[in-house]
Design an enzyme around this catalytic site. Structure first.
Site, mmCIF file in Angstrom:
data_model
loop_
_atom_site.group_PDB
_atom_site.id
_atom_site.type_symbol
_atom_site.label_atom_id
_atom_site.label_comp_id
_atom_site.label_asym_id
_atom_site.label_seq_id
_atom_site.Cartn_x
_atom_site.Cartn_y
_atom_site.Cartn_z
ATOM 1 N N ASN A 9 0.865 -1.180 0.000
ATOM 2 C CA ASN A 9 0.000 0.000 0.000
ATOM 3 C C ASN A 9 0.903 1.232 0.000
ATOM 4 O O ASN A 9 1.470 1.585 1.018
ATOM 5 C CB ASN A 9 -0.881 -0.047 1.266
ATOM 6 C CG ASN A 9 -1.701 1.214 1.458
ATOM 7 O OD1 ASN A 9 -1.782 2.058 0.565
ATOM 8 N ND2 ASN A 9 -2.311 1.348 2.634
ATOM 9 N N TRP A 10 1.014 1.847 -1.170
ATOM 10 C CA TRP A 10 1.964 2.965 -1.305
ATOM 11 C C TRP A 10 1.455 4.238 -0.626
ATOM 12 O O TRP A 10 2.190 5.188 -0.484
ATOM 13 C CB TRP A 10 2.222 3.261 -2.780
ATOM 14 C CG TRP A 10 2.897 2.157 -3.541
ATOM 15 C CD1 TRP A 10 3.015 0.838 -3.175
ATOM 16 C CD2 TRP A 10 3.557 2.267 -4.808
ATOM 17 N NE1 TRP A 10 3.694 0.140 -4.130
ATOM 18 C CE2 TRP A 10 4.043 0.989 -5.156
ATOM 19 C CE3 TRP A 10 3.777 3.336 -5.685
ATOM 20 C CZ2 TRP A 10 4.739 0.748 -6.336
ATOM 21 C CZ3 TRP A 10 4.467 3.088 -6.874
ATOM 22 C CH2 TRP A 10 4.949 1.810 -7.184
ATOM 23 N N LYS A 11 0.177 4.262 -0.296
ATOM 24 C CA LYS A 11 -0.461 5.456 0.286
ATOM 25 C C LYS A 11 -0.201 6.668 -0.634
ATOM 26 O O LYS A 11 -0.092 6.487 -1.840
ATOM 27 C CB LYS A 11 0.039 5.679 1.717
ATOM 28 C CG LYS A 11 -0.117 4.391 2.559
ATOM 29 C CD LYS A 11 0.064 4.583 4.023
ATOM 30 C CE LYS A 11 -0.122 3.243 4.722
ATOM 31 N NZ LYS A 11 -0.026 3.335 6.176
ATOM 32 N N HIS A 96 -9.469 1.074 5.000
ATOM 33 C CA HIS A 96 -8.187 1.307 5.683
ATOM 34 C C HIS A 96 -8.403 2.280 6.848
ATOM 35 O O HIS A 96 -9.210 3.199 6.757
ATOM 36 C CB HIS A 96 -7.167 1.868 4.689
ATOM 37 C CG HIS A 96 -5.782 1.889 5.246
ATOM 38 N ND1 HIS A 96 -5.347 2.874 6.101
ATOM 39 C CD2 HIS A 96 -4.755 1.021 5.125
ATOM 40 C CE1 HIS A 96 -4.104 2.606 6.464
ATOM 41 N NE2 HIS A 96 -3.714 1.490 5.885
ATOM 42 N N GLU A 98 -6.753 4.714 7.848
ATOM 43 C CA GLU A 98 -6.556 6.140 7.523
ATOM 44 C C GLU A 98 -7.805 6.710 6.858
ATOM 45 O O GLU A 98 -8.152 7.875 7.077
ATOM 46 C CB GLU A 98 -5.307 6.302 6.633
ATOM 47 C CG GLU A 98 -4.037 6.113 7.455
ATOM 48 C CD GLU A 98 -2.851 5.537 6.694
ATOM 49 O OE1 GLU A 98 -2.841 5.571 5.452
ATOM 50 O OE2 GLU A 98 -1.920 5.032 7.374
ATOM 51 N N GLU A 168 -5.285 -5.020 10.629
ATOM 52 C CA GLU A 168 -4.256 -4.006 10.834
ATOM 53 C C GLU A 168 -4.537 -3.265 12.143
ATOM 54 O O GLU A 168 -5.332 -2.312 12.155
ATOM 55 C CB GLU A 168 -4.269 -2.999 9.682
ATOM 56 C CG GLU A 168 -3.972 -3.601 8.338
ATOM 57 C CD GLU A 168 -3.403 -2.558 7.367
ATOM 58 O OE1 GLU A 168 -2.294 -2.758 6.901
ATOM 59 O OE2 GLU A 168 -4.075 -1.545 7.133
ATOM 60 N N GLY A 174 2.481 2.316 10.796
ATOM 61 C CA GLY A 174 3.422 3.423 10.633
ATOM 62 C C GLY A 174 4.130 3.833 11.917
ATOM 63 O O GLY A 174 4.748 4.886 11.981
ATOM 64 N N SER A 214 3.470 -2.046 10.348
ATOM 65 C CA SER A 214 4.927 -2.068 10.537
ATOM 66 C C SER A 214 5.562 -3.416 10.164
ATOM 67 O O SER A 214 6.500 -3.859 10.827
ATOM 68 C CB SER A 214 5.300 -1.661 11.971
ATOM 69 O OG SER A 214 4.901 -0.321 12.217
ATOM 70 N N GLY A 235 2.923 -1.073 4.317
ATOM 71 C CA GLY A 235 2.950 0.361 4.011
ATOM 72 C C GLY A 235 4.384 0.820 3.774
ATOM 73 O O GLY A 235 4.969 0.578 2.718
ATOM 74 N N GLY A 236 4.970 1.420 4.794
ATOM 75 C CA GLY A 236 6.296 2.039 4.674
ATOM 76 C C GLY A 236 7.338 1.177 3.978
ATOM 77 O O GLY A 236 8.078 1.667 3.107
HETATM 78 P P1 PGA Z 1 2.872 0.355 7.688
HETATM 79 O O1 PGA Z 1 1.413 0.539 7.027
HETATM 80 O O2 PGA Z 1 3.454 -0.915 7.112
HETATM 81 O O3 PGA Z 1 3.629 1.582 7.262
HETATM 82 O O4 PGA Z 1 2.663 0.271 9.147
HETATM 83 C C1 PGA Z 1 0.562 -0.559 6.831
HETATM 84 C C2 PGA Z 1 -0.750 -0.099 6.253
HETATM 85 O O5 PGA Z 1 -1.232 0.975 6.618
HETATM 86 O O6 PGA Z 1 -1.360 -0.791 5.403
#
Ligand code: PGA
Length: 251
Positions: A9-11, A96, A98, A168, A174, A214, A235-236
């Site tokens: 997930n590149w966000k 998600h 966010e 999640e 994050g 993470s 994500g990251g």
């Molecule tokens: P993260 O994000 O790996 O940066 O914690 C995961 C996500 O939000 O899907």
């Protein structure tokens, strides 16, 4: 045997040229490997079409990070299922944290989006997870149950074959704080049992439940070796080809 699925997930990261560079790098790394899992990349909307072209001859699949539940019309700034399908998406991330937190998406809205995605032939990656205060109050299962029951309301057993669930925990996204493999596995078992009660044992056995929060190359292997963790939503660590690859190779 459930297939493991690793999704990135590149966000809101990577413009078009940066997106192309990342996928080209990933293609080179993936080319040298025989993989034990399916790999999905979910770049921003603006990169989808170009990346569809770049991954055409590879095993990488494409996903979007969001969509709206209406088919078309006066919804300024929104994107429809048909639009993301038309640029090569097979998957779409929905629910998600966010989106829930920053953009105030409710379970009811997420449910409409999941239904629309399924009716158009997209496979939702449906995200659920508790916040830190909810875990500390020992209501993780209640929260996750509520999100799943409301998010999946009215969705048929047949459609469940096209859904991925991503657990999640919000406190792990994050933050560098990962759920321990045992903590994650516990919730994954809970989710699988819940799907068994809501649908059937067969659906529960087959559904892919990813872990997200993470995930990094150095913790992926242990998380992914848990019996009920069928992949990761990253994500990251998916923003660099070598760390995303490190996770993929942990399967
Ligand atoms: P993260 O994000 O790996 O940066 O914690 C995961 C996500 O939000 O899907």
């Amino acid at each position: 045997m459930r297939k493991k699925i690793i999704a990135g997930n590149w966000k809101m990261n990577k413009n078009l040229s940066e997106s192309i560079a990342l996928v080209e790098e990933l293609n080179i790394l993936l080319n040298k490997q025989s993989l034990n899992c399916e790999v999905i990349v979910c770049p921003p909307f603006t990169s989808l079409l170009s990346l569809a072209e770049k991954i055409k001859k590879t095993d990488i699949k494409l996903g979007a990070q969001n969509m709206y539940f209406e088919s078309d019309g006066a919804f300024t700034g929104e994107i429809s299922a048909d639009m993301i399908l038309s640029v090569g998406c097979e998957y779409v991330i929905l629910g998600h944290s966010e989106r829930r937190e920053i953009f105030k998406e409710t379970d009811e809205l997420i449910n409409k989006k999941i239904k629309q995605a399924l009716s158009k032939g997209l496979k939702p990656i449906f995200c659920v997870g508790e916040k830190l205060e909810q875990r500390e109050a020992n209501i993780t299962e209640d929260i996750v149950r509520g999100q799943i029951e409301k998010g999946l309301e009215g969705i048929s057993e047949n459609d469940m074959k096209n859904i991925i669930i991503a657990y999640e925990p919000v406190w792990a996204i994050g933050t560098g704080k990962t759920a321990t493999p045992a903590q994650a596995e516990e919730v994954h078992v809970f989710i699988r049992n819940l799907i068994g009660k809501l649908y059937s044992t067969a659906i529960a056995e087959d559904i892919v439940i990813q872990y997200g929060g993470s995930v990094k190359p150095d913790n992926a292997k242990e998380l992914l070796s848990q019996k009920n963790i069928d992949g990761a939503l990253v994500g990251g660590a998916c923003l660099k080809a070598d760390s995303f690859m490190g996770i993929i190779l942990g399967v």
